[in-house]
Design a protein around this motif. Sequence first.
Motif, PDB file in Angstrom:
ATOM      1  N   ILE A 141     -36.916  -3.586 -38.165  1.00 29.66           N
ATOM      2  CA  ILE A 141     -37.682  -3.462 -37.116  1.00 29.66           C
ATOM      3  C   ILE A 141     -38.288  -2.450 -36.761  1.00 29.66           C
ATOM      4  O   ILE A 141     -37.217  -0.955 -37.267  1.00 29.66           O
ATOM      5  N   PRO A 142     -39.473  -1.802 -36.341  1.00 31.50           N
ATOM      6  CA  PRO A 142     -39.193  -0.114 -36.172  1.00 31.50           C
ATOM      7  C   PRO A 142     -38.449   0.469 -35.207  1.00 31.50           C
ATOM      8  O   PRO A 142     -37.922   1.713 -35.592  1.00 31.50           O
ATOM      9  N   TYR A 143     -38.238  -0.165 -34.407  1.00 34.51           N
ATOM     10  CA  TYR A 143     -37.572  -0.049 -33.306  1.00 34.51           C
ATOM     11  C   TYR A 143     -36.361   0.161 -33.565  1.00 34.51           C
ATOM     12  O   TYR A 143     -35.451  -0.681 -33.669  1.00 34.51           O
ATOM     13  N   GLY A 144     -35.557   1.207 -33.650  1.00 32.15           N
ATOM     14  CA  GLY A 144     -34.768   1.694 -33.864  1.00 32.15           C
ATOM     15  C   GLY A 144     -33.815   1.615 -34.889  1.00 32.15           C
ATOM     16  O   GLY A 144     -32.731   1.609 -35.304  1.00 32.15           O
ATOM     17  N   SER A 145     -34.881   1.836 -35.258  1.00 35.85           N
ATOM     18  CA  SER A 145     -34.394   2.058 -37.408  1.00 35.85           C
ATOM     19  C   SER A 145     -33.627   2.794 -36.845  1.00 35.85           C
ATOM     20  O   SER A 145     -33.442   3.159 -38.435  1.00 35.85           O
ATOM     21  N   GLY A 146     -33.985   4.473 -36.815  1.00 34.91           N
ATOM     22  CA  GLY A 146     -32.939   5.668 -37.168  1.00 34.91           C
ATOM     23  C   GLY A 146     -32.239   5.222 -36.805  1.00 34.91           C
ATOM     24  O   GLY A 146     -31.458   5.668 -37.588  1.00 34.91           O
ATOM     25  N   GLN A 147     -31.764   4.626 -35.734  1.00 37.19           N
ATOM     26  CA  GLN A 147     -29.627   4.567 -35.716  1.00 37.19           C
ATOM     27  C   GLN A 147     -29.569   3.225 -36.742  1.00 37.19           C
ATOM     28  O   GLN A 147     -28.335   3.641 -37.094  1.00 37.19           O
ATOM     29  N   LEU A 148     -30.444   2.377 -37.345  1.00 41.82           N
ATOM     30  CA  LEU A 148     -30.125   1.638 -37.872  1.00 41.82           C
ATOM     31  C   LEU A 148     -29.421   2.451 -39.292  1.00 41.82           C
ATOM     32  O   LEU A 148     -29.065   1.994 -40.064  1.00 41.82           O
ATOM     33  N   TYR A 149     -30.998   3.086 -39.512  1.00 40.48           N
ATOM     34  CA  TYR A 149     -30.931   4.357 -40.623  1.00 40.48           C
ATOM     35  C   TYR A 149     -29.311   4.906 -40.364  1.00 40.48           C
ATOM     36  O   TYR A 149     -28.341   4.908 -41.820  1.00 40.48           O
ATOM     37  N   ARG A 150     -29.345   5.377 -40.209  1.00 43.60           N
ATOM     38  CA  ARG A 150     -27.476   6.251 -39.409  1.00 43.60           C
ATOM     39  C   ARG A 150     -26.356   5.140 -39.767  1.00 43.60           C
ATOM     40  O   ARG A 150     -25.792   5.609 -40.102  1.00 43.60           O
ATOM     41  N   THR A 171     -45.315   1.182 -43.990  1.00 44.37           N
ATOM     42  CA  THR A 171     -45.781  -0.046 -43.099  1.00 44.37           C
ATOM     43  C   THR A 171     -46.044  -1.457 -43.757  1.00 44.37           C
ATOM     44  O   THR A 171     -46.808  -1.226 -44.669  1.00 44.37           O
ATOM     45  N   THR A 172     -44.953  -2.499 -43.684  1.00 44.88           N
ATOM     46  CA  THR A 172     -45.272  -3.516 -44.522  1.00 44.88           C
ATOM     47  C   THR A 172     -46.515  -4.782 -43.814  1.00 44.88           C
ATOM     48  O   THR A 172     -46.532  -3.664 -42.065  1.00 44.88           O
ATOM     49  N   ASP A 173     -47.134  -5.561 -44.547  1.00 46.55           N
ATOM     50  CA  ASP A 173     -48.118  -6.502 -43.879  1.00 46.55           C
ATOM     51  C   ASP A 173     -47.656  -6.690 -42.744  1.00 46.55           C
ATOM     52  O   ASP A 173     -48.738  -6.951 -41.416  1.00 46.55           O
ATOM     53  N   SER A 174     -46.432  -6.326 -42.201  1.00 45.62           N
ATOM     54  CA  SER A 174     -45.663  -7.192 -40.801  1.00 45.62           C
ATOM     55  C   SER A 174     -45.677  -6.070 -40.126  1.00 45.62           C
ATOM     56  O   SER A 174     -44.886  -6.322 -38.933  1.00 45.62           O
ATOM     57  N   GLY A 175     -45.817  -5.228 -40.581  1.00 42.52           N
ATOM     58  CA  GLY A 175     -45.838  -4.272 -39.278  1.00 42.52           C
ATOM     59  C   GLY A 175     -44.877  -3.471 -39.331  1.00 42.52           C
ATOM     60  O   GLY A 175     -43.917  -2.424 -38.395  1.00 42.52           O
ATOM     61  N   ASP A 176     -43.400  -3.781 -40.218  1.00 44.23           N
ATOM     62  CA  ASP A 176     -42.137  -3.025 -40.055  1.00 44.23           C
ATOM     63  C   ASP A 176     -41.880  -1.733 -41.316  1.00 44.23           C
ATOM     64  O   ASP A 176     -42.726  -1.585 -42.423  1.00 44.23           O
ATOM     65  N   TYR A 177     -40.847  -1.562 -40.750  1.00 47.65           N
ATOM     66  CA  TYR A 177     -40.556  -0.018 -42.412  1.00 47.65           C
ATOM     67  C   TYR A 177     -39.838  -0.822 -43.818  1.00 47.65           C
ATOM     68  O   TYR A 177     -39.005  -1.470 -43.155  1.00 47.65           O
ATOM     69  N   ILE A 178     -39.405   0.018 -44.414  1.00 45.61           N
ATOM     70  CA  ILE A 178     -38.411  -0.187 -45.450  1.00 45.61           C
ATOM     71  C   ILE A 178     -37.833   0.587 -46.197  1.00 45.61           C
ATOM     72  O   ILE A 178     -38.027   1.955 -45.903  1.00 45.61           O
ATOM     73  N   ILE A 179     -36.824  -0.100 -45.378  1.00 45.88           N
ATOM     74  CA  ILE A 179     -35.908   1.066 -46.068  1.00 45.88           C
ATOM     75  C   ILE A 179     -34.686   0.511 -47.181  1.00 45.88           C
ATOM     76  O   ILE A 179     -34.242  -0.224 -47.536  1.00 45.88           O
ATOM     77  N   ASP A 180     -34.517   1.561 -48.143  1.00 48.93           N
ATOM     78  CA  ASP A 180     -34.166   0.962 -49.714  1.00 48.93           C
ATOM     79  C   ASP A 180     -32.611   1.976 -50.179  1.00 48.93           C
ATOM     80  O   ASP A 180     -32.628   3.136 -49.346  1.00 48.93           O
ATOM     81  N   LEU A 181     -32.312   0.720 -50.376  1.00 49.10           N
ATOM     82  CA  LEU A 181     -30.497   1.273 -50.263  1.00 49.10           C
ATOM     83  C   LEU A 181     -30.501   1.567 -51.968  1.00 49.10           C
ATOM     84  O   LEU A 181     -30.257   0.680 -53.083  1.00 49.10           O
TER      85      LEU A 181
END
Length: 229
Positions: A141-150, A171-181
């Motif tokens: 989810i974009p909201y809070g994704s910077g905190q999730l990334y950290r 952004t995905t078809d659902s409007g989210d971001y992708i973080i790759d590990l």
Amino acid sequence: MNSADQRELKKHVGKEAVKHVKDGMVLGLGSGTTIKYMVDALSERIKNEGLDIIGVPTSNKTKRYAESLGITTKDVDKVDHIDLTIDGADQIDKNFQGIKGGGAAHLMEKIVAINSDRNMWIVDESKMVKKLNYPLPLEVIPYGSGQLYRRLNRMGLHPKFRQSGHGGKLTTDSGDYIIDLGLPEITTPVQLGEKLDSMTGIVEHGLFLNIVNTIIVEHADGPETIEAR
Ligand SMILES: O=C[C@H](O)[C@H](O)[C@H](O)COP(=O)(O)O
């Protein structure tokens, strides 16, 4: 393997997969370059044999492409069952656990997969590995994704936001971001999957565990069909 050889294998395995399609099926249509070839071969069979097939697409791109070839599609919520889903994969390990989402479609792909009676993956031989080491996609989810990334960074999971070709975050078809590990190796996929499932902000990860029934691996000398479950 060079990219022209890989393209040929993808084309062959796409053709091979549609031999398993039967008249009257509700068919999950995966996403990615291999699936594009499968959809080509499927539309040929529909035209030549007059098959009655309903496709359930796993991305906007697959939906547009299938419809452009005259294939009837329905949303996943508009069908009462899915007989078979044919999809690609980014990597499959020796226990037939897979990583998907290299094309950012794994959320919708997983929703269609878990609602399918059977799942078939089609891959070229380069994708079969002993241990998974492909960058693991997380749809977040974009909201809070910077905190999730950290948080992911502090856990030593080597996160990286996926960028779009036009600059900025994809952004995905659902409007989210992708973080790759960028994990060097995934030795315990089940435990990692459970950990990621429990983290707020992650909508879905790209580990597909105990989902696939049949894998068709395309080798230079022909296809190999493996019954996984
Ligand atoms: O998000 C994309 C999907 O999981 C694809 O099935 C996967 O990335 C394989 O794609 P390709 O057939 O293009 O290698």
